[in-house]
Structure formats: structure tokens, C-alpha cells
Design an enzyme around this catalytic site. Sequence first.
Site, PDB file in Angstrom:
ATOM      1  N   ILE A  21     -11.641  -0.458  12.494  1.00 57.98           N
ATOM      2  CA  ILE A  21     -10.950  -0.865  13.669  1.00 57.98           C
ATOM      3  C   ILE A  21     -10.155   0.556  14.194  1.00 57.98           C
ATOM      4  O   ILE A  21      -9.966   0.680  15.528  1.00 57.98           O
ATOM      5  CB  ILE A  21      -9.855  -1.997  13.407  1.00 57.98           C
ATOM      6  CG1 ILE A  21     -10.837  -3.196  12.992  1.00 57.98           C
ATOM      7  CG2 ILE A  21      -8.933  -2.380  14.586  1.00 57.98           C
ATOM      8  CD1 ILE A  21      -9.987  -4.143  12.413  1.00 57.98           C
ATOM      9  N   TYR A 171      -1.628  -8.135  -0.683  1.00 55.59           N
ATOM     10  CA  TYR A 171      -2.306  -7.844   0.714  1.00 55.59           C
ATOM     11  C   TYR A 171      -1.554  -8.821   1.688  1.00 55.59           C
ATOM     12  O   TYR A 171      -0.698  -8.291   2.650  1.00 55.59           O
ATOM     13  CB  TYR A 171      -3.722  -8.119   0.998  1.00 55.59           C
ATOM     14  CG  TYR A 171      -4.188  -7.860   2.301  1.00 55.59           C
ATOM     15  CD1 TYR A 171      -4.046  -6.720   2.929  1.00 55.59           C
ATOM     16  CD2 TYR A 171      -4.626  -8.731   2.893  1.00 55.59           C
ATOM     17  CE1 TYR A 171      -4.661  -6.327   4.512  1.00 55.59           C
ATOM     18  CE2 TYR A 171      -5.232  -8.765   4.513  1.00 55.59           C
ATOM     19  CZ  TYR A 171      -5.114  -7.570   4.775  1.00 55.59           C
ATOM     20  OH  TYR A 171      -5.427  -7.363   6.279  1.00 55.59           O
ATOM     21  N   LYS A 175       1.258  -7.787   4.823  1.00 51.88           N
ATOM     22  CA  LYS A 175       0.939  -7.947   6.333  1.00 51.88           C
ATOM     23  C   LYS A 175       1.924  -8.738   6.948  1.00 51.88           C
ATOM     24  O   LYS A 175       2.410  -8.543   7.811  1.00 51.88           O
ATOM     25  CB  LYS A 175      -0.502  -8.895   6.457  1.00 51.88           C
ATOM     26  CG  LYS A 175      -1.699  -8.154   5.980  1.00 51.88           C
ATOM     27  CD  LYS A 175      -2.015  -6.985   7.115  1.00 51.88           C
ATOM     28  CE  LYS A 175      -1.840  -5.575   6.713  1.00 51.88           C
ATOM     29  NZ  LYS A 175      -2.271  -4.684   7.572  1.00 51.88           N
ATOM     30  N   THR A 208     -15.771  -5.084   8.765  1.00 49.66           N
ATOM     31  CA  THR A 208     -15.445  -3.471   8.273  1.00 49.66           C
ATOM     32  C   THR A 208     -15.510  -3.541   6.785  1.00 49.66           C
ATOM     33  O   THR A 208     -15.789  -4.710   6.127  1.00 49.66           O
ATOM     34  CB  THR A 208     -13.916  -2.990   8.656  1.00 49.66           C
ATOM     35  OG1 THR A 208     -13.075  -3.851   7.955  1.00 49.66           O
ATOM     36  CG2 THR A 208     -13.783  -3.326  10.232  1.00 49.66           C
TER      37      THR A 208
HETATM   38  N1  LIG Z   1     -11.028  -6.278   8.850  1.00 47.19           N
HETATM   39  C1  LIG Z   1     -10.500  -7.300   9.162  1.00 47.19           C
HETATM   40  O1  LIG Z   1     -11.178  -8.225   9.446  1.00 47.19           O
HETATM   41  C2  LIG Z   1      -8.945  -7.355   9.229  1.00 47.19           C
HETATM   42  C3  LIG Z   1      -8.231  -8.684   9.564  1.00 47.19           C
HETATM   43  C4  LIG Z   1      -7.056  -8.580   9.953  1.00 47.19           C
HETATM   44  C5  LIG Z   1      -6.247  -7.399   9.862  1.00 47.19           C
HETATM   45  N2  LIG Z   1      -6.941  -6.005   9.676  1.00 47.19           N
HETATM   46  C6  LIG Z   1      -6.121  -4.786   9.566  1.00 47.19           C
HETATM   47  O2  LIG Z   1      -6.753  -3.958  10.375  1.00 47.19           O
HETATM   48  C7  LIG Z   1      -6.393  -2.678   9.957  1.00 47.19           C
HETATM   49  C8  LIG Z   1      -7.494  -1.685   9.801  1.00 47.19           C
HETATM   50  O3  LIG Z   1      -8.484  -2.248   8.709  1.00 47.19           O
HETATM   51  P1  LIG Z   1     -10.171  -2.140   8.757  1.00 47.19           P
HETATM   52  O4  LIG Z   1     -10.831  -3.674   8.920  1.00 47.19           O
HETATM   53  O5  LIG Z   1     -10.434  -1.391  10.060  1.00 47.19           O
HETATM   54  O6  LIG Z   1     -10.549  -1.557   7.675  1.00 47.19           O
HETATM   55  P2  LIG Z   1     -11.381  -0.298   7.000  1.00 47.19           P
HETATM   56  O7  LIG Z   1     -12.484  -0.359   7.760  1.00 47.19           O
HETATM   57  O8  LIG Z   1     -11.362  -0.300   5.429  1.00 47.19           O
HETATM   58  O9  LIG Z   1     -10.413   1.007   7.488  1.00 47.19           O
HETATM   59  C9  LIG Z   1      -8.954   1.135   6.865  1.00 47.19           C
HETATM   60  C10 LIG Z   1      -8.449   2.698   7.265  1.00 47.19           C
HETATM   61  O10 LIG Z   1      -7.425   2.758   6.598  1.00 47.19           O
HETATM   62  C11 LIG Z   1      -7.169   3.901   6.031  1.00 47.19           C
HETATM   63  N3  LIG Z   1      -6.470   4.180   4.692  1.00 47.19           N
HETATM   64  C12 LIG Z   1      -6.710   3.492   3.735  1.00 47.19           C
HETATM   65  N4  LIG Z   1      -5.789   3.908   2.963  1.00 47.19           N
HETATM   66  C13 LIG Z   1      -5.077   4.847   3.209  1.00 47.19           C
HETATM   67  C14 LIG Z   1      -4.166   5.716   2.853  1.00 47.19           C
HETATM   68  N5  LIG Z   1      -3.841   5.707   1.485  1.00 47.19           N
HETATM   69  N6  LIG Z   1      -3.824   6.715   3.436  1.00 47.19           N
HETATM   70  C15 LIG Z   1      -3.894   6.708   4.937  1.00 47.19           C
HETATM   71  N7  LIG Z   1      -5.090   6.045   5.295  1.00 47.19           N
HETATM   72  C16 LIG Z   1      -5.443   5.113   4.718  1.00 47.19           C
HETATM   73  C17 LIG Z   1      -8.509   4.454   5.832  1.00 47.19           C
HETATM   74  O11 LIG Z   1      -8.861   5.620   5.898  1.00 47.19           O
HETATM   75  P3  LIG Z   1      -9.977   6.632   5.056  1.00 47.19           P
HETATM   76  O12 LIG Z   1     -11.327   6.227   6.089  1.00 47.19           O
HETATM   77  O13 LIG Z   1      -9.702   7.948   5.352  1.00 47.19           O
HETATM   78  O14 LIG Z   1     -10.014   5.972   3.613  1.00 47.19           O
HETATM   79  C18 LIG Z   1      -9.534   3.631   6.970  1.00 47.19           C
HETATM   80  O15 LIG Z   1      -9.589   4.552   7.736  1.00 47.19           O
HETATM   81  C19 LIG Z   1      -5.442  -3.016   8.531  1.00 47.19           C
HETATM   82  O16 LIG Z   1      -4.258  -3.025   8.821  1.00 47.19           O
HETATM   83  C20 LIG Z   1      -6.140  -4.401   7.986  1.00 47.19           C
HETATM   84  O17 LIG Z   1      -5.034  -5.078   7.533  1.00 47.19           O
HETATM   85  C21 LIG Z   1      -8.288  -6.158   9.325  1.00 47.19           C
END
Ligand SMILES: NC(=O)c1ccc[n+]([C@@H]2O[C@H](COP(=O)([O-])OP(=O)(O)OC[C@H]3O[C@@H](n4cnc5c(N)ncnc54)[C@H](OP(=O)(O)O)[C@@H]3O)[C@@H](O)[C@H]2O)c1
Length: 316
Positions: A21, A171, A175, A208
Site C-alpha cells: 500500500i 498486531y 493498530k 499484499t
Molecule cells: N494488507 C491489508 O489488508 C491491511 C489491512 C489493514 C491495515 N493494513 C496496514 O497497511 C499498512 C501497510 O501494509 P501492507 O499491507 O502494504 O504490507 P506489506 O506489503 O507487507 O508492506 C509493509 C511495508 O512495511 C515496511 N516495514 C516492515 N517492517 C519495517 C521496519 N522494521 N522498518 C521499516 N519498514 C518496515 C516494509 O518495508 P520493506 O519492504 O523494506 O520490508 C513494507 O514496505 C500497515 O500498517 C498495515 O497494518 C494493511
Amino acid sequence: MSEVPDLSGRTAVVTGAGRGIGLAVAEQLARCGAHVLTLRTAGEEEGHTAAASGQRVRGDRMDDVPCDLAELAQVGRAARDIIGLTGGRVDILVNNAGVAALPPTRSADGHEAHFAINHLGHFALTGHLLPALLNAPQPRVVNVTSVLHWLGRFRPDQAATPRRYHRWTAYFDSKLANLLFTHGLHAFAGARGLPLRSVAAHPGLVDTTLGSRGLRADARHLEARALEWTQARRHSPEQGALSLLRAATDPHIGGGGLLGPGGPGECSGPPVPARAARRATDPRAAERLWQLSQHLTGHPFPADGSKPARDRGENR
Ligand SMILES: NC(=O)c1ccc[n+]([C@@H]2O[C@H](COP(=O)([O-])OP(=O)(O)OC[C@H]3O[C@@H](n4cnc5c(N)ncnc54)[C@H](OP(=O)(O)O)[C@@H]3O)[C@@H](O)[C@H]2O)c1
């Protein structure tokens, strides 16, 4: 995404922008003219960075800043790098990076990893960037939460060092902390008459890699069924980015507000104001989390609310 206004002359910082995202948000902000600083973990391979991707989107509008949010010293250094690269002005900060369902893990500073990465790292980054945010005329901070915050709890004595661990509970709690921080920051700015707007957004259910490693490696029956249910309802990172983009740019979103997809179960759909759990907006809990986070991160926010010195970056 055509509703995002022209952002020429604005600077945005997006954490977790190497994929998922965050990458979709960063690319769209750059397409709309913003200079975007993309925070990524240092381990990412060259060629897969947000800046590399963004260069395909629009010229030189994206810069990568390496930062592992699990190490507070790196957060301070990244904030200083950002201030250098932006000339000390940040209009939009999107605290998006996240981890989910990790096995028991501690950050470099000894804190539970979900609390450390999803909340404490972003708390510290925001505090260190406060001078740069206050150099912008209408600065905005967007904290990325989840509908799963409804299942979270805030236990001040256990947030950083839980006595019992469950990877999903960790988690959910993080949140909830994202929303409490949103309200704590809104109160901080309001009490000091700062023009900073603190808002929250959740992306719905998005396709993701978040949490997937944990699930694939060790999926129990209930989790496997939950995964199956969610997989059928996921939308794309570009669609999930919409509520974050609206939170970052819509002038009508008030401080403390929450946006999420408006479809059934808030899984997908166009971004609309969303409801937060009552315990996620409790001012006393927000204040307790604020004090705890200040203590654990070395007080990146100034107590008196004056414009802090730009070189407060590395205090851990
Ligand atoms: N996917 C869903 O359905 C969903 C639903 C509700 C909320 N969210 C929220 O949306 C946000 C983005 O999630 P996503 O779904 O896009 O997940 P994702 O594709 O797994 O991406 C997670 C991102 O967080 C970064 N990250 C992880 N650990 C880190 C660290 N120690 N330091 C710096 N960066 C770090 C990763 O960086 P690297 O690429 O460098 O590892 C990656 O760019 C999160 O806050 C998640 O809680 C997602």
C-alpha cells in the site's frame, strides 16, 4: 485517484513505501507533483525500491531513505536525512509501514516488534520530524490503522514487554495504538495551537504480503479459514491506498478523523469517514500511550510545544 489535488511544491514522507500500500501511496503522491521521500528497510535490493519504481512514474520526484523502524537510532538518523533532503519542510507524513503476525520478536531496543515497528518507530519519526512539519503551512500526519483495531487492547504495563504473547493479538494492539497516537497527536497540536492535523486511515482488506509469512509457515485451522475468507474480499494496493491518499490530502478531513473503504465490512470501496472503537479514542488512554512512548523513545516531542530545534534527531 483523480481526486488527489495538485501537490506541486509539497513534500511527503511515506514509510513502508518499498511495496504494498505504501508504494501505491508514494507513487500517486509523486504523480500528483509532490516530492516523495520513501522510507524502506536497508535490506531491500536495489532496483525494487520505491524510488526506482517512482522514477518510472515521474522523473526525479522520489528519494529513498533507508530506515529500520525497529531501531530508534536509525529513526533519528533517517529524520535528519529527510530534513536534509527536503530543506527542512515536510507537508505530509504517512506512517504506513507495518508488520503482522510475527513470531515472538524484540526490536533492537528490546520492545515487542509489532508495538516497536507499527507504533514506537512512527511515534519517534513524527516527533523528530515535527520541526519540519511545522515549517509547512498546513502539515498533516496520517497514521495507518486497521479495522482489526477493534480487537486490540492497550495495556500500558505490557505494551512493550507483553507477559503472554500471541502474534495476532500483538498486531491488533499495535493498530489500536496507531489510533490512540492519532488522538494523542491531535490533542498535542490542539493544546499548543499548532496547525498540524493528525488523522488516521485504514485500507480495508488488501492483497499484499502483510502477515502472509506467518500464516503460510504456521497456519492453524481458524487462521487458514480466516485467510481464505479475507483472500476472497481483498482489493488491490492501489485501491487500498485511496483512503490513505484522501486522509493525506482532503482539506475537509478534520484532526482526529478516521477514513476507510465504504463497502461492506469496510473491506473495499471508496474512502469514507469510518468509526473507531471507543477505546481507540479514549483521551486518557491516548495520554498514557503518549507518555509511555515519549519515555521509551527518548522524548522526541518537546514538552512545552515550542518549535523544537532541528537537530534533536539522534537521542537514542
Ligand atoms: N494488507 C491489508 O489488508 C491491511 C489491512 C489493514 C491495515 N493494513 C496496514 O497497511 C499498512 C501497510 O501494509 P501492507 O499491507 O502494504 O504490507 P506489506 O506489503 O507487507 O508492506 C509493509 C511495508 O512495511 C515496511 N516495514 C516492515 N517492517 C519495517 C521496519 N522494521 N522498518 C521499516 N519498514 C518496515 C516494509 O518495508 P520493506 O519492504 O523494506 O520490508 C513494507 O514496505 C500497515 O500498517 C498495515 O497494518 C494493511
